[in-house]
Design a protein around this motif. Structure first.
Motif, PDB file in Angstrom:
ATOM      1  N   GLY A 196       3.597  40.810  32.253  1.00  0.00           N
ATOM      2  CA  GLY A 196       3.250  42.217  32.038  1.00  0.00           C
ATOM      3  C   GLY A 196       3.564  42.727  30.647  1.00  0.00           C
ATOM      4  O   GLY A 196       3.616  43.932  30.412  1.00  0.00           O
ATOM      5  N   LEU A 197       3.754  41.792  29.712  1.00  0.00           N
ATOM      6  CA  LEU A 197       4.053  42.178  28.331  1.00  0.00           C
ATOM      7  C   LEU A 197       2.880  41.778  27.436  1.00  0.00           C
ATOM      8  O   LEU A 197       1.967  41.079  27.881  1.00  0.00           O
ATOM      9  N   VAL A 198       2.928  42.227  26.188  1.00  0.00           N
ATOM     10  CA  VAL A 198       1.880  41.859  25.229  1.00  0.00           C
ATOM     11  C   VAL A 198       2.491  41.116  24.045  1.00  0.00           C
ATOM     12  O   VAL A 198       3.694  41.208  23.777  1.00  0.00           O
ATOM     13  N   SER A 199       1.637  40.376  23.358  1.00  0.00           N
ATOM     14  CA  SER A 199       2.108  39.606  22.195  1.00  0.00           C
ATOM     15  C   SER A 199       1.050  39.592  21.104  1.00  0.00           C
ATOM     16  O   SER A 199      -0.106  39.949  21.329  1.00  0.00           O
ATOM     17  N   LEU A 200       1.495  39.172  19.935  1.00  0.00           N
ATOM     18  CA  LEU A 200       0.604  38.976  18.792  1.00  0.00           C
ATOM     19  C   LEU A 200       0.837  37.567  18.266  1.00  0.00           C
ATOM     20  O   LEU A 200       1.945  37.241  17.813  1.00  0.00           O
ATOM     21  N   THR A 201      -0.186  36.724  18.366  1.00  0.00           N
ATOM     22  CA  THR A 201      -0.063  35.350  17.857  1.00  0.00           C
ATOM     23  C   THR A 201      -0.205  35.383  16.345  1.00  0.00           C
ATOM     24  O   THR A 201      -1.323  35.422  15.829  1.00  0.00           O
ATOM     25  N   SER A 202       0.916  35.382  15.636  1.00  0.00           N
ATOM     26  CA  SER A 202       0.842  35.478  14.183  1.00  0.00           C
ATOM     27  C   SER A 202       1.382  34.206  13.538  1.00  0.00           C
ATOM     28  O   SER A 202       2.295  33.561  14.048  1.00  0.00           O
ATOM     29  N   THR A 203       0.743  33.849  12.429  1.00  0.00           N
ATOM     30  CA  THR A 203       1.122  32.629  11.711  1.00  0.00           C
ATOM     31  C   THR A 203       1.307  33.002  10.240  1.00  0.00           C
ATOM     32  O   THR A 203       0.415  32.780   9.424  1.00  0.00           O
ATOM     33  N   PRO A 204       2.455  33.603   9.911  1.00  0.00           N
ATOM     34  CA  PRO A 204       2.639  34.117   8.543  1.00  0.00           C
ATOM     35  C   PRO A 204       2.511  33.014   7.493  1.00  0.00           C
ATOM     36  O   PRO A 204       3.250  32.031   7.515  1.00  0.00           O
ATOM     37  N   LEU A 205       1.519  33.219   6.615  1.00  0.00           N
ATOM     38  CA  LEU A 205       1.180  32.225   5.596  1.00  0.00           C
ATOM     39  C   LEU A 205       2.234  32.209   4.486  1.00  0.00           C
ATOM     40  O   LEU A 205       2.585  33.262   3.958  1.00  0.00           O
ATOM     41  N   ASN A 206       2.735  31.018   4.181  1.00  0.00           N
ATOM     42  CA  ASN A 206       3.666  30.821   3.058  1.00  0.00           C
ATOM     43  C   ASN A 206       5.088  31.315   3.311  1.00  0.00           C
ATOM     44  O   ASN A 206       5.875  31.443   2.377  1.00  0.00           O
ATOM     45  N   CYS A 207       5.403  31.692   4.547  1.00  0.00           N
ATOM     46  CA  CYS A 207       6.712  32.272   4.854  1.00  0.00           C
ATOM     47  C   CYS A 207       7.644  31.292   5.561  1.00  0.00           C
ATOM     48  O   CYS A 207       8.811  31.596   5.794  1.00  0.00           O
ATOM     49  N   GLY A 208       7.114  30.133   5.965  1.00  0.00           N
ATOM     50  CA  GLY A 208       7.880  29.183   6.774  1.00  0.00           C
ATOM     51  C   GLY A 208       9.251  28.837   6.221  1.00  0.00           C
ATOM     52  O   GLY A 208      10.264  29.050   6.904  1.00  0.00           O
ATOM     53  N   PRO A 209       9.324  28.311   4.985  1.00  0.00           N
ATOM     54  CA  PRO A 209      10.622  27.909   4.456  1.00  0.00           C
ATOM     55  C   PRO A 209      11.625  29.063   4.370  1.00  0.00           C
ATOM     56  O   PRO A 209      12.799  28.900   4.727  1.00  0.00           O
ATOM     57  N   ALA A 210      11.176  30.249   3.910  1.00  0.00           N
ATOM     58  CA  ALA A 210      12.108  31.390   3.777  1.00  0.00           C
ATOM     59  C   ALA A 210      12.626  31.817   5.151  1.00  0.00           C
ATOM     60  O   ALA A 210      13.813  32.145   5.305  1.00  0.00           O
TER      61      ALA A 210
END
Ligand code: IYR
Length: 253
Positions: A196-210
């Motif tokens: 019953g919850l909502v989500s946002l499938t986000s894949t932040p570009l270039n942020c992985g290492p930080a």
């Protein structure tokens, strides 16, 4: 199954850690060779029940929408724990379970995550993504300002473990870790929706290492998905999208 090897896995195999142990080293499998096999727990249901359930499940999943506007209404931790347990049931290469879920509810950490992502995304939108990509995204009304990162009660960051270590220090290969984690992410968003919850499938570009550094995750882990989870904001709008019909996605032979 070589067709399904991803480039990083082929690269792994090319190196001398392809599962071939060094002469001196004793090869210790992750599971004993004589691992017991037990009867499958399977209860057969009627065809009628099966048709009914398959349709109900489709109708449930068809109501899922990606949401970009969250309320800060609290969500009990128990629900999040159950959702993560559901994701953790995904199949994985050689049952390596190559995933780590970092659940962030601390406002301080959410603010730091937002700062890292907004700084990178501004460069993405203005420079890295280019004209075609930003034009394709216009209907979705996205930009580099990401209020949901501090508004949603939880951010679930899914890290893919490229490999791990056995108790004797030997490297443990995580076969098909890309596919395994993608499957787990699919179960994760379905579990969020069913709860019953909502989500946002986000894949932040270039942020992985930080983000990996901020969250103190080890070098063998790579950020795969960042999922804000919670309730939608009042009067939340979503783009009026249609899904492809069955005849466009199914080929029967
Ligand atoms: N990562 C950016 C841009 C973005 C890219 C795609 I492809 C999307 O479907 C949505 C957004 C952002 O999060 O805004």
């Amino acid at each position: 199954n070589e067709d399904l090897q991803t480039p990083d896995q082929i690269a792994d195999i090319d190196k001398d850690d392809s599962g071939e142990a060094d002469d001196e080293e004793e090869l210790v499998p992750a599971y004993p060779e004589n691992l017991e096999h037990i009867p499958l727990n399977f209860q057969k249901i009627t065809i009628e029940e099966s048709i009914k359930r398959s349709n109900e499940f489709y109708e449930l999943l068809n109501k899922r929408r990606t949401v970009r506007h969250f309320s800060n209404d609290p969500v009990p931790r128990e629900i999040i724990a159950n959702i993560i347990k559901a994701a953790g049931t995904a199949p994985s290469g050689a049952h390596t379970e190559p995933w780590t879920y970092v659940v962030v509810s601390s406002m301080g950490i959410k603010e730091k995550i937002r700062e890292i992502i907004e700084q990178e995304e501004e460069i993405n939108y203005k420079k890295r993504m280019g004209k075609v990509w930003t034009t394709d995204l216009k209907p979705f009304r996205t930009n580099w300002i990401k209020e949901y990162l501090t508004e949603a009660p939880y951010l679930i960051l899914v890290f893919k473990q490229m490999y791990s270590f056995k108790s004797n220090g030997q490297k443990k290969l995580h076969y098909y870790n890309e596919q395994s984690v993608s499957l787990a992410c699919g179960l994760l968003i379905a579990a969020v929706h069913y709860a019953g919850l909502v989500s946002l499938t986000s894949t932040p570009l270039n942020c992985g290492p930080a983000l990996r550094t901020l969250l103190e995750r080890p070098m063998n882990e790579k950020l795969t998905l960042l999922l804000p989870v919670g309730y939608p904001a009042n009067n939340c709008l979503v783009p009026d999208l249609k899904r492809k019909s069955l005849d466009k996605i199914l080929i029967e032979m």
